[in-house]
Design a protein around this motif. Structure first.
Motif, PDB file in Angstrom:
ATOM      1  N   LEU A 143     -14.478   0.634   0.270  1.00 14.63           N
ATOM      2  CA  LEU A 143     -13.784   0.274  -0.968  1.00 14.63           C
ATOM      3  C   LEU A 143     -13.655  -1.242  -1.092  1.00 14.63           C
ATOM      4  O   LEU A 143     -13.841  -1.806  -2.178  1.00 14.63           O
ATOM      5  N   GLY A 144     -13.313  -1.891   0.023  1.00 17.29           N
ATOM      6  CA  GLY A 144     -13.178  -3.340   0.008  1.00 17.29           C
ATOM      7  C   GLY A 144     -14.467  -4.038  -0.385  1.00 17.29           C
ATOM      8  O   GLY A 144     -14.457  -5.030  -1.134  1.00 17.29           O
ATOM      9  N   GLN A 145     -15.582  -3.528   0.088  1.00 16.95           N
ATOM     10  CA  GLN A 145     -16.872  -4.121  -0.259  1.00 16.95           C
ATOM     11  C   GLN A 145     -17.162  -4.021  -1.750  1.00 16.95           C
ATOM     12  O   GLN A 145     -17.891  -4.848  -2.309  1.00 16.95           O
ATOM     13  N   ARG A 146     -16.595  -3.037  -2.405  1.00 14.67           N
ATOM     14  CA  ARG A 146     -16.802  -2.852  -3.841  1.00 14.67           C
ATOM     15  C   ARG A 146     -15.734  -3.543  -4.687  1.00 14.67           C
ATOM     16  O   ARG A 146     -15.741  -3.441  -5.905  1.00 14.67           O
ATOM     17  N   GLY A 147     -14.799  -4.229  -4.031  1.00 11.67           N
ATOM     18  CA  GLY A 147     -13.766  -4.962  -4.770  1.00 11.67           C
ATOM     19  C   GLY A 147     -12.673  -4.087  -5.315  1.00 11.67           C
ATOM     20  O   GLY A 147     -12.002  -4.461  -6.283  1.00 11.67           O
ATOM     21  N   TRP A 148     -12.426  -2.916  -4.686  1.00  8.10           N
ATOM     22  CA  TRP A 148     -11.445  -1.974  -5.199  1.00  8.10           C
ATOM     23  C   TRP A 148     -10.143  -1.978  -4.417  1.00  8.10           C
ATOM     24  O   TRP A 148      -9.325  -1.068  -4.551  1.00  8.10           O
ATOM     25  N   ILE A 149      -9.931  -2.984  -3.599  1.00  6.95           N
ATOM     26  CA  ILE A 149      -8.642  -3.206  -2.926  1.00  6.95           C
ATOM     27  C   ILE A 149      -8.173  -4.601  -3.307  1.00  6.95           C
ATOM     28  O   ILE A 149      -8.969  -5.536  -3.375  1.00  6.95           O
ATOM     29  N   GLY A 150      -6.873  -4.746  -3.560  1.00  5.31           N
ATOM     30  CA  GLY A 150      -6.357  -6.053  -3.959  1.00  5.31           C
ATOM     31  C   GLY A 150      -6.934  -6.520  -5.275  1.00  5.31           C
ATOM     32  O   GLY A 150      -7.072  -7.733  -5.519  1.00  5.31           O
ATOM     33  N   MET A 151      -7.223  -5.584  -6.164  1.00  3.46           N
ATOM     34  CA  MET A 151      -7.942  -5.908  -7.392  1.00  3.46           C
ATOM     35  C   MET A 151      -7.232  -6.932  -8.271  1.00  3.46           C
ATOM     36  O   MET A 151      -7.874  -7.754  -8.925  1.00  3.46           O
ATOM     37  N   THR A 152      -5.899  -6.893  -8.294  1.00  2.00           N
ATOM     38  CA  THR A 152      -5.148  -7.752  -9.220  1.00  2.00           C
ATOM     39  C   THR A 152      -4.915  -9.155  -8.661  1.00  2.00           C
ATOM     40  O   THR A 152      -4.383 -10.008  -9.361  1.00  2.00           O
ATOM     41  N   HIS A 165      -5.755   1.511   4.016  1.00  4.95           N
ATOM     42  CA  HIS A 165      -5.485   0.318   3.203  1.00  4.95           C
ATOM     43  C   HIS A 165      -4.325   0.508   2.240  1.00  4.95           C
ATOM     44  O   HIS A 165      -3.911  -0.445   1.569  1.00  4.95           O
ATOM     45  N   TRP A 166      -3.788   1.715   2.139  1.00  7.13           N
ATOM     46  CA  TRP A 166      -2.922   2.112   1.028  1.00  7.13           C
ATOM     47  C   TRP A 166      -1.703   1.210   0.856  1.00  7.13           C
ATOM     48  O   TRP A 166      -1.458   0.663  -0.216  1.00  7.13           O
ATOM     49  N   ILE A 167      -0.898   1.085   1.900  1.00  5.19           N
ATOM     50  CA  ILE A 167       0.366   0.356   1.778  1.00  5.19           C
ATOM     51  C   ILE A 167       0.113  -1.140   1.591  1.00  5.19           C
ATOM     52  O   ILE A 167       0.792  -1.805   0.807  1.00  5.19           O
ATOM     53  N   ALA A 168      -0.888  -1.670   2.284  1.00  2.00           N
ATOM     54  CA  ALA A 168      -1.205  -3.088   2.132  1.00  2.00           C
ATOM     55  C   ALA A 168      -1.651  -3.400   0.711  1.00  2.00           C
ATOM     56  O   ALA A 168      -1.272  -4.429   0.138  1.00  2.00           O
ATOM     57  N   ASP A 169      -2.444  -2.514   0.125  1.00  3.76           N
ATOM     58  CA  ASP A 169      -2.923  -2.730  -1.243  1.00  3.76           C
ATOM     59  C   ASP A 169      -1.803  -2.549  -2.256  1.00  3.76           C
ATOM     60  O   ASP A 169      -1.672  -3.329  -3.201  1.00  3.76           O
ATOM     61  N   ARG A 170      -0.978  -1.508  -2.051  1.00  5.74           N
ATOM     62  CA  ARG A 170       0.032  -1.154  -3.054  1.00  5.74           C
ATOM     63  C   ARG A 170       1.187  -2.139  -3.091  1.00  5.74           C
ATOM     64  O   ARG A 170       1.654  -2.515  -4.164  1.00  5.74           O
ATOM     65  N   GLN A 171       1.699  -2.553  -1.902  1.00  4.54           N
ATOM     66  CA  GLN A 171       2.913  -3.362  -1.947  1.00  4.54           C
ATOM     67  C   GLN A 171       2.959  -4.523  -0.974  1.00  4.54           C
ATOM     68  O   GLN A 171       3.464  -5.578  -1.321  1.00  4.54           O
ATOM     69  N   SER A 172       2.417  -4.381   0.238  1.00  6.59           N
ATOM     70  CA  SER A 172       2.523  -5.491   1.196  1.00  6.59           C
ATOM     71  C   SER A 172       1.772  -6.718   0.701  1.00  6.59           C
ATOM     72  O   SER A 172       2.266  -7.844   0.793  1.00  6.59           O
ATOM     73  N   GLY A 173       0.576  -6.506   0.162  1.00  2.00           N
ATOM     74  CA  GLY A 173      -0.183  -7.634  -0.366  1.00  2.00           C
ATOM     75  C   GLY A 173       0.504  -8.297  -1.543  1.00  2.00           C
ATOM     76  O   GLY A 173       0.504  -9.524  -1.658  1.00  2.00           O
ATOM     77  N   ALA A 174       1.114  -7.463  -2.414  1.00  2.00           N
ATOM     78  CA  ALA A 174       1.837  -8.028  -3.559  1.00  2.00           C
ATOM     79  C   ALA A 174       3.016  -8.882  -3.101  1.00  2.00           C
ATOM     80  O   ALA A 174       3.310  -9.937  -3.681  1.00  2.00           O
TER      81      ALA A 174
END
Length: 382
Positions: A52-61, A93-102
Motif C-alpha cells: 500500500l505504501g508503494q502505491r501512496g495509499w498510506i499517509g495520503m493527506t 499500518h492502521w493506527i499510524a496512518d489513522r492517528q499517530s501520523g496526524a
C-alpha cells in the motif's frame, strides 16, 4: 453545542480512486477465507502494508515532502472504506496512518516528522496507542502512568492496557501524567510522549481473547527513558491533544464495517427465495449502513476543514459499534438451515468468529458509557 451532520457528496478525485483500489484489493485478498477477511483491521500483514505504501495509499493527506501526496480527507476515506469492504489485512499500518501520523504532523518537532512520517507512509513504521490503563479503562482522566523530568528527557513508570498489536509495533504514543496529581481540574497535567517499545524497561504481554487471537496487549513501563525531543506538543497540553486524536479514531468507516464481510457472505449464500425474516434483516442492515456512512463522511468533511467534531465522532462510534455488534447477533438468532444454500461453511465460520469477537467492538475507541457521557455534555444535558 449540537451535533451537525451536513449532506456530503463524494469528491470526484475520491470516486476516481475506487476502480484502481478494487482491482488491487481483489487480487490481494484472493484465496483468503471470509473468516480471515472478517479480521481486516486486526489482521497483521507487513508485506501488504508495504505494498500500500508503494502505491501512496498510506499517509495520503500529508505533504509530499513528508511522504504523503497532499490528498483530501475524502480521498483517504475512499481508500479506507475500500480496504475494509474488501476485508484486507490492514493492522500493521492502521493506527499510524489513522492517528499517530496526524499527531506527529501537528505536534511533532521537525526532526520527528522528517524521521517518522516518510517511514509510516512507506508502510514500514508501526505505532500503537497508549491511553487506557488497568484500573482506569476509558476514564483517561484517572490514569496514573507518570513521566518524571530527568537529564535529557523523561523517566516513565506505569502500565497501559488494551494496546492493540503492541507486540509488533515500533512506537507507542502514550498519554502520561507530567504535572501534579489531579486536583479540581482532572484534565490538567497530562502530556504525550513517543515511546520506543524496544527501550529497556518496556515489557509487552499479549492478551488472548475468546477467538484465540491476541491483538490486545498490556504494556509495563519500568523506569523507561524517553528523550526530551519525543515529547509531542507542549508539556501539560496532552488532554487537548488526545481529544483531537480520539475524533480521528472514532469516526471512520471501521466503526461500522467490522461485520461487513458477514453481510456480504450472507447475501452470497442465501437461497433464491429467503424467508421474510432474513429479507427484512438485510433490508434493515442496508438502511442503517447507508445512514452511518453519511454520518461518517460528514465527520471526514469536518476534519478536512480543520474542525474537531468530537460530539459527531462519538455519535458515529456509539451507533456504529451497536450496529456491527447487532449483525452477528441478529443473524445468529435468525439462522435457519432451510434458508441457506448448500455451501455455507464459510458463512458459518465467519458468523462464529464475529459472534465471539463482536463484544470487543464497543471497547476499542472508548466504551459506550464514556461516549454517551461526551455526547450528553456536548448537548448540555449534564
Amino acid at each position: 453545542m449540537t451535533p451537525n451532520f451536513p449532506p456530503i457528496r463524494t469528491a470526484p478525485a475520491a470516486a476516481g480512486l475506487r476502480a484502481e483500489l478494487r482491482a488491487f484489493f481483489a487480487s490481494s485478498v484472493k484465496g483468503m477465507t471470509p473468516a480471515r477477511r472478517a479480521r481486516s483491521w486486526s489482521g497483521w500483514d507487513e508485506e501488504f502494508s508495504r505494498a500500500l505504501g508503494q502505491r501512496g495509499w498510506i499517509g495520503m493527506t500529508w505533504p509530499e515532502e513528508l511522504g504523503g501526496r497532499g490528498a483530501s480527507q475524502l480521498e483517504r476515506y475512499a481508500v479506507v472504506e475500500e480496504l475494509l469492504a474488501a476485508g484486507a489485512p490492514v493492522a500493521a499500518h492502521w493506527i499510524a496512518d489513522r492517528q499517530s501520523g496526524a499527531l506527529l504532523l501537528r505536534y511533532g518537532n521537525e526532526a520527528l516528522k522528517a524521521d517518522m512520517l516518510p517511514r509510516i507512509a512507506a508502510g514500514e513504521l508501526y505505532f500503537c496507542i497508549g491511553m487506557s490503563e488497568p484500573g482506569a479503562g476509558s476514564d483517561l482522566a484517572s490514569l496514573r502512568t507518570r513521566a518524571t523530568a530527568t537529564e535529557g528527557g523523561w523517566r516513565v513508570n506505569g502500565s497501559k492496557i488494551w494496546t492493540t498489536h503492541a507486540q509488533h509495533c515500533h512506537y507507542m504514543i502514550a498519554l502520561v501524567r507530567t504535572g501534579a496529581d489531579a486536583g479540581d481540574d482532572r484534565h490538567a497535567g497530562f502530556s504525550q510522549l513517543v515511546i520506543e517499545l524496544a527501550s529497556p524497561g518496556v515489557t509487552v504481554r499479549p492478551i488472548e481473547d475468546q477467538t484465540g487471537d491476541a491483538h490486545f496487549c498490556e504494556i509495563f513501563l519500568d523506569d523507561v527513558f524517553v528523550p526530551a525531543e519525543q515529547l509531542l506538543g507542549q508539556e501539560g497540553e496532552g488532554w487537548n491533544q488526545v481529544t483531537a486524536e480520539l475524533a480521528l479514531e472514532r469516526s471512520g468507516p471501521e466503526r461500522f464495517l467490522s461485520s461487513h464481510v458477514l453481510i456480504e457472505q450472507l447475501l452470497a449464500t442465501l437461497c433464491d427465495q429467503p424467508g421474510n425474516t432474513l429479507t427484512a434483516l438485510t433490508g434493515a442492515w442496508a438502511a442503517e449502513l447507508w445512514t452511518l456512512r453519511q454520518m461518517s463522511l460528514a465527520v471526514a468533511a469536518k476534519l478536512e476543514s480543520g474542525e474537531n467534531p468530537m460530539i459527531e465522532a462519538s455519535i458515529v462510534k456509539d451507533l456504529g459499534a451497536r450496529f456491527e455488534q447487532s449483525v452477528p447477533r441478529d443473524l445468529q438468532a435468525a439462522y435457519d438451515d432451510d434458508a441457506w444454500g448448500h455451501d455455507d461453511g464459510d458463512l458459518r465460520e465467519t458468523l462464529s468468529y464475529l459472534t465471539a469477537a463482536s463484544p470487543s467492538f464497543s471497547l476499542r475507541g472508548g466504551t459506550r458509557e464514556i461516549l454517551r457521557g461526551i455526547i450528553a455534555r456536548g448537548l448540555g444535558l449534564r
